[in-house]
Design a protein around this motif. Sequence first.
Motif, PDB file in Angstrom:
ATOM      1  N   ALA C 301       0.840  -1.197   0.000  1.00 14.04           N
ATOM      2  CA  ALA C 301       0.000   0.000   0.000  1.00 14.04           C
ATOM      3  C   ALA C 301       0.875   1.247   0.000  1.00 14.04           C
ATOM      4  O   ALA C 301       0.669   2.179  -0.790  1.00 14.04           O
ATOM      5  N   ALA C 302       1.879   1.234   0.904  1.00 16.56           N
ATOM      6  CA  ALA C 302       2.715   2.419   1.018  1.00 16.56           C
ATOM      7  C   ALA C 302       3.485   2.672  -0.276  1.00 16.56           C
ATOM      8  O   ALA C 302       3.597   3.815  -0.735  1.00 16.56           O
ATOM      9  N   VAL C 303       3.999   1.613  -0.883  1.00 11.85           N
ATOM     10  CA  VAL C 303       4.788   1.806  -2.098  1.00 11.85           C
ATOM     11  C   VAL C 303       3.899   2.277  -3.250  1.00 11.85           C
ATOM     12  O   VAL C 303       4.277   3.159  -4.029  1.00 11.85           O
ATOM     13  N   LEU C 304       2.697   1.720  -3.325  1.00  8.59           N
ATOM     14  CA  LEU C 304       1.765   2.178  -4.357  1.00  8.59           C
ATOM     15  C   LEU C 304       1.529   3.669  -4.228  1.00  8.59           C
ATOM     16  O   LEU C 304       1.533   4.418  -5.206  1.00  8.59           O
ATOM     17  N   ILE C 305       1.336   4.090  -2.984  1.00  4.58           N
ATOM     18  CA  ILE C 305       1.050   5.502  -2.765  1.00  4.58           C
ATOM     19  C   ILE C 305       2.262   6.358  -3.096  1.00  4.58           C
ATOM     20  O   ILE C 305       2.136   7.444  -3.667  1.00  4.58           O
ATOM     21  N   LEU C 306       3.449   5.838  -2.763  1.00  4.36           N
ATOM     22  CA  LEU C 306       4.662   6.574  -3.121  1.00  4.36           C
ATOM     23  C   LEU C 306       4.750   6.739  -4.631  1.00  4.36           C
ATOM     24  O   LEU C 306       5.091   7.815  -5.139  1.00  4.36           O
ATOM     25  N   GLN C 307       4.400   5.657  -5.324  1.00  2.02           N
ATOM     26  CA  GLN C 307       4.464   5.724  -6.779  1.00  2.02           C
ATOM     27  C   GLN C 307       3.554   6.817  -7.313  1.00  2.02           C
ATOM     28  O   GLN C 307       3.945   7.611  -8.168  1.00  2.02           O
ATOM     29  N   VAL C 308       2.344   6.842  -6.755  1.00  3.20           N
ATOM     30  CA  VAL C 308       1.401   7.863  -7.183  1.00  3.20           C
ATOM     31  C   VAL C 308       1.991   9.242  -6.944  1.00  3.20           C
ATOM     32  O   VAL C 308       1.956  10.134  -7.793  1.00  3.20           O
ATOM     33  N   TYR C 309       2.606   9.380  -5.758  1.00  2.00           N
ATOM     34  CA  TYR C 309       3.177  10.676  -5.412  1.00  2.00           C
ATOM     35  C   TYR C 309       4.299  11.042  -6.367  1.00  2.00           C
ATOM     36  O   TYR C 309       4.390  12.166  -6.843  1.00  2.00           O
ATOM     37  N   MET C 310       5.154  10.067  -6.677  1.00  2.00           N
ATOM     38  CA  MET C 310       6.292  10.375  -7.533  1.00  2.00           C
ATOM     39  C   MET C 310       5.843  10.644  -8.959  1.00  2.00           C
ATOM     40  O   MET C 310       6.422  11.486  -9.651  1.00  2.00           O
ATOM     41  N   ASP C 311       4.797   9.944  -9.372  1.00  2.29           N
ATOM     42  CA  ASP C 311       4.286  10.182 -10.717  1.00  2.29           C
ATOM     43  C   ASP C 311       3.744  11.593 -10.845  1.00  2.29           C
ATOM     44  O   ASP C 311       3.888  12.241 -11.881  1.00  2.29           O
ATOM     45  N   SER C 312       3.105  12.072  -9.770  1.00  5.07           N
ATOM     46  CA  SER C 312       2.522  13.401  -9.885  1.00  5.07           C
ATOM     47  C   SER C 312       3.532  14.503  -9.581  1.00  5.07           C
ATOM     48  O   SER C 312       3.262  15.667  -9.808  1.00  5.07           O
ATOM     49  N   ASN C 313       4.709  14.159  -9.011  1.00  4.01           N
ATOM     50  CA  ASN C 313       5.721  15.185  -8.735  1.00  4.01           C
ATOM     51  C   ASN C 313       7.054  14.813  -9.373  1.00  4.01           C
ATOM     52  O   ASN C 313       8.066  14.697  -8.706  1.00  4.01           O
TER      53      ASN C 313
END
Lengths: 698, 325, 469
Positions: C301-313
Amino acid sequence: MNKPLLQVENLKVRLDAGKTQVRAVDGVSFAINRNETFALLGESGCGKSMTALSLMRLLPEAGRIESGRVLLDGQDLLCLPEIAMRSVRGKRIAMIFQEPMTSLNPVMTIGRQIAETLHRHTSLRGEAAQARVLELLDAVGIPDARARYHDYPFQFSGGMKQRVMIAIALACEPDLLIADEPTTALDVTIQAQVLELLRRLQRERGMAVMLISHDLGVVAEMAQRVAVMYAGEIVEMAGREEFFANPQHPYTRKLFASLPGAARRGQQLEIIRGSVPPLDREFSGCRFAGRCDYAWQKCSDEVPVWSEVAPGHGVRCHLVESVVPASLHPDPFPVHVGCQKLRALHHVEQHPAQCASLIDALRVDALRPTQVGFDLPLLQVADLKVHFPIHKGLFKRVAGHVRAVDGVSLAIHSGRTLALVGESGCGKTTVGKSILQLIRPTAGSVRFAGDELTRLKGAELRARRADFQIVFQDPYSSLDPRMRVADIIEEGMVALGAATSSGDRQNSMDSLLQQVGLSPDSKYRYPHEFSGGQRQRIAIARALAVKPKLIVCDEPTSALDVSVQAQILNLLKGLQNELGLAYLFITHNLAVVEYFAHEVAVMYLGRIVERGSVEEVMQAPRHPYTRALLSAVPVVDAGSRREIIRLAGDMPSPANPPSGCHFHPRCPQAMDSCRLNYPAAIDFSATHSASCFLYSEK
Amino acid sequence: MINYIIRRILYAIPILIGVNLLTFALFFVVNTPDNMARIHLGVKHVTPEAIMKWKHERGYDKPLMWNSAAQGAKQASDTIFFEKSVGMFAFDFGRSDEGRDIAHDIKTRMWPSLAIALPVFMVGLAVNITFAMLMAFFRATYIDLSGVVLCVAMMSVSGLFYIIGGQYLVSKLLHLTPISGFDAGSNALKFIILPVVIGVIGGIGSGARWYRTIFLEETSRDYVRTARAKGLSELSVLFGHVLKNAMIPILTGAVVVIPLLFMGSLISESFFGIPGLGSYTIDAINAQDFAVVRAMVFLGSVLYIVGLILTDISYTLVDPRIRLE
Amino acid sequence: MMLFKPVFLWTDMLLWLLLAGVAFYVWRVRLHEHLREPWRRLLRSRSGVASAVVLLAFVAVGVLDSLHFRLPLEKQGNGAETHYSPEVLSVFDLMVGPLRKQVEKTYSAPFASQLYTKETIELPGGKQVRDYPRLKFGGAHLREPAREQAGDVAVTALQGGVYALALCGGLTFMLALWLARRRSISPGAAWTMIRHGRDEIPWRTFLSTVGLLALFVCLATAFSAKYHIFGTDKVGQDVFYLALKSIRTGLMIGTLTTLVMLPFALLLGIMAGYFRGWVDDVIQYTYTTLSSIPGVLLIAAAVLILQVYMDSNQELFDTVAARADIRLLFLCVILGITSWTGLCRLLRGETLKVREMEFIQAATAFGVGHFRIIARHILPNVMHIVLISIVLDFSALVLAEAVLSYVGVGVDPSMQSWGNMINGARLEMAREPMVWWSLLAAFVFMFVLVLSANLFSDRVRDAFDPRVR
């Protein structure tokens, strides 16, 4: 038939300890006759347990029997194959161990554990086996055996567990019972019960008992013959009467002389200096030579041989060998008295501080009685209560209290010792800790030099802490293993600002260490480099570092061997005379009390049942509990032995004390009124009082 | 006893609330529904309308915790938090982001998971205890030493290699079992054998070594000396006394994972193509289906807490000293 | 103009911080006898010494691989600003230069001189055949690989062996000299002592481990100049190079995770055990809650969310390496969060035991404050647990990395790691014949690292656990 039942010849046992080998048992020979109780006496680490275990061939994995013979009815047990040995264990030789708490399988009912031995060695099965187990349980005095057959060990008290162990051992009627410190873990009243049981069983069944003990009193009461072990060897062996009347080996004599007791009040106890030599090497002389007051050149050059001084009385010492001029033979010691004095002087040179306090001791003690005037006590405790809540139920509501301390009052004057005596679980340690505010009391007052400690908090309390300190029982857990001695002693000085500059602290540290009989350079070492007695000296130095007026000594000598105990008691006594310290001496050892204390308070289940000066309480005890306690102590001197007052059962739980007088369920003199109310204290003299209805009636 | 269990269940509630809040914060606050929509619809060339539509279809367009636009109780209930999180306590997991009913998926997929995980657990326990007892019986001999070395070597191999190696050897070279797949009923057996065997082998290293230390710890206790002093043979000491005591830490340590067996094993299910909850979770992670991952997190926590309670109960069954208050 | 532009990755800096911490610890150990004693015990055991040597070799590679920089690009014109290559290199990359640069087209087997797949090759005469083309680097010096290769391999192996022998001889000589000075005996006597294993430290084991390592290094060096000893992967990169680069990833996961979690576990565990009461309740609640969430799922879950964050920034990361690095760090943090609970529980239990010890009560009787008691008495007396669990966790974490990468929530796909290697190879499992060398390389490296870590941790436990003694 005069052949001995068991004959041990030149038994040698080695223990692997990393790269070195410890000669735990080094050439031990003895014999045990049928119907006889043979005691093996010695201090910790002398190899007595290893001897016992190697008779059963049950040595720990690091241990190995190197040579020797163990003849049981002429058959060498050491040559038997393991399978044949198994049918000797439990059937012909049985054993009970020191720790009844851990020696029973915790997840097996006691009935099954006893029956297991029967299954192994007899053809009894089912009903018959169960009947035999019940018979055994009856024989060892477990009440209501049928109901308890299916109980687990944890449902029994320590004394009861030891009875179960004895029942297991007796199951197949062994010829020899080895009892390895069977009562060391038990309280004195329970010890009396178990010793009585062992004596009775031995008489009834005519078996031989090999009793292993460090307690001279226990040995004196139980044994017919005694052997003393020191550093892996037997140094002296004799029949009981001969042994106690005429001990020959200097080590044995020292052991006797280091026993505290009323007779030695006001004197220094004899001590054995130094410590047991390491056993990982070959000895070229007498093992005791380094600690012996009578040793001369020969002792370190030549290994003494075993020589008989009287029929059945052998000693391993050069003093009694024939090379000593024959004229001196019967009692060689007087010749060496001069030598002894020399030694003593030499000893003094090594410990000047101790010597000074020794001389002071005699002087100040003489002045003492006049000094106790009408001055206020240093510490005054009134109606002290410490209750621990018990949580129960769905929301952990407080369902009750363990009344560990339930209304204790006492007072101590400067320079005096109050002994707080009681069996384990009576709350005496909690009293000590709550006086020091290590545990906050639930109610009551603790006045120290006029200040009410229970109301002090934070910095105010911290400021007073320098005045009262504590010395703990276990010298191994009371010193932080990760700190140097210097840091340990310094900690209190820094926290309480006892000495301001670092230089001051170093100086006072040096003098403190000298004061407790250690060299100043020991401060750079770590606790594990010291022996138990030395550690206790460090703990005392730590307490003294902040210049306290009162020291709570919580069983300071009960983890120590008797000769080391004497050293610590001498030290404490000297310090009291020198510095005018007051001691609250918490102990279960009545001999120490008789020797050491000025006043005594006897505790039972959270309350003091009797108090008075040491003469009053020890010579003329009033409370039935005090009497029973005193009568239960095994004594060396057959003449001063009292008739044992047997107490039924164990001490009840402080969570649920009996109604009325707490002692009534076990009291041989209980009356109706005892069940209803708790008796008020009755005064017998200005100092002596007891809480018992026996006296209120008058 | 009953009282105790009730209390434990009551204690579990705040923990589950904590888990729920944590996952909610992780999935909806740190990572907004807009972000989720963008991942699913593609980062580029996506219109705000498409995002709105995606969110609306899944109910992610509501306020997070508090709906000030709604009336009365709806203010709290008509929110993402209420609909997506509070429902979990009733095991209402809602629909996945793909629109499937999660609860139904879980119900159908947990049986294949169990079909693998349960035998692995049982056989593994038996095998590990057997090996551990052998090593304890031959303690301080070369048999024991080589057993320990083997255990350490086996536990130094990643679980992935056991699977890859097993598949290669058994299925590809020897053609003994199918490489992967699953079937219903008794046909499942041929698909189950290999994953079970590999699961057991993969666990021997750490399991047997751990149990060995437990056995050795027990054999050094005083009651063992008492048993030997009775004249019992080494074998009956081991079986009659040591085993019973050693089973207390072994069983109670094992019980905690029993409920989690339902969750299956992520790796082996995905390698062997078992349609269980493990592969379900992996698929959800790879498809970035947050609804499923959240449901599985919650389910996992519930099962873990059930495991803890079962552990406490199992203590009372194997250890007479413990009576739950 | 600078020769290079240093790149400070987060994980690099944390690693150096950790090394500084280790150096401080070593300094303290040297001062305190009671700290030194367990390490002595450890060094006296043969498996302890052997595993320590292997671990040190791995650490050396990892540390060299943690000094990052960017090289300048070719100058485009005079006076123009220097541009640096977007590729982030490490000192280790430079040291193994040819390995990194010798990139083939696609798969090739170990020691092969031809590609693994057939291609249409244009012959000099303009004719086209479908055959396995020759590799650009692997075995390129051979004219007729089929005939010459066996001889060439033997010669190269001999060469490597001779180097290794020389290296070992030199090392042994130096060791004897050093030991002679240390124990103040003659070098000859020192040599006899080593040879007969009479010193307390098992030098023979030390030398044979070092010897094996030296042999491996020499052979690898000799061969990898001419061949791909572990073959090449799908895009033609040398698998041996990838496996070596993965060491850093494995070490980072194994050590930084603990570094991240340690302060929390220490602080909370000791606080819970020391203060008890409500502090204990809160901390116990926290770790029960965290540990009740299945670890893999929380990480996923945490890594998925990190990915989302990195994709948007995406603008936050100037290089691929920086991006991969942040993901690695984040993975360590999240692994730390899921794994601190175990250590915290252990510390709480031990603190509960230690606080009842009489020396703590003695300190209380002196009025020593809570903070000082914790710092001076509790902390030193629970540190052995911390050390044991750090070492124990290390191997578990290295293994976990592979599984997580397989699940798709491990390190960044662009980062070299054993998990990514296995993951990549798995997709080719169905090929006939199988592409097995990536798996082999990952297996060998992981196995050696984890095995030596396990052996080492066993010895650490024996040396430090007071119960074992």
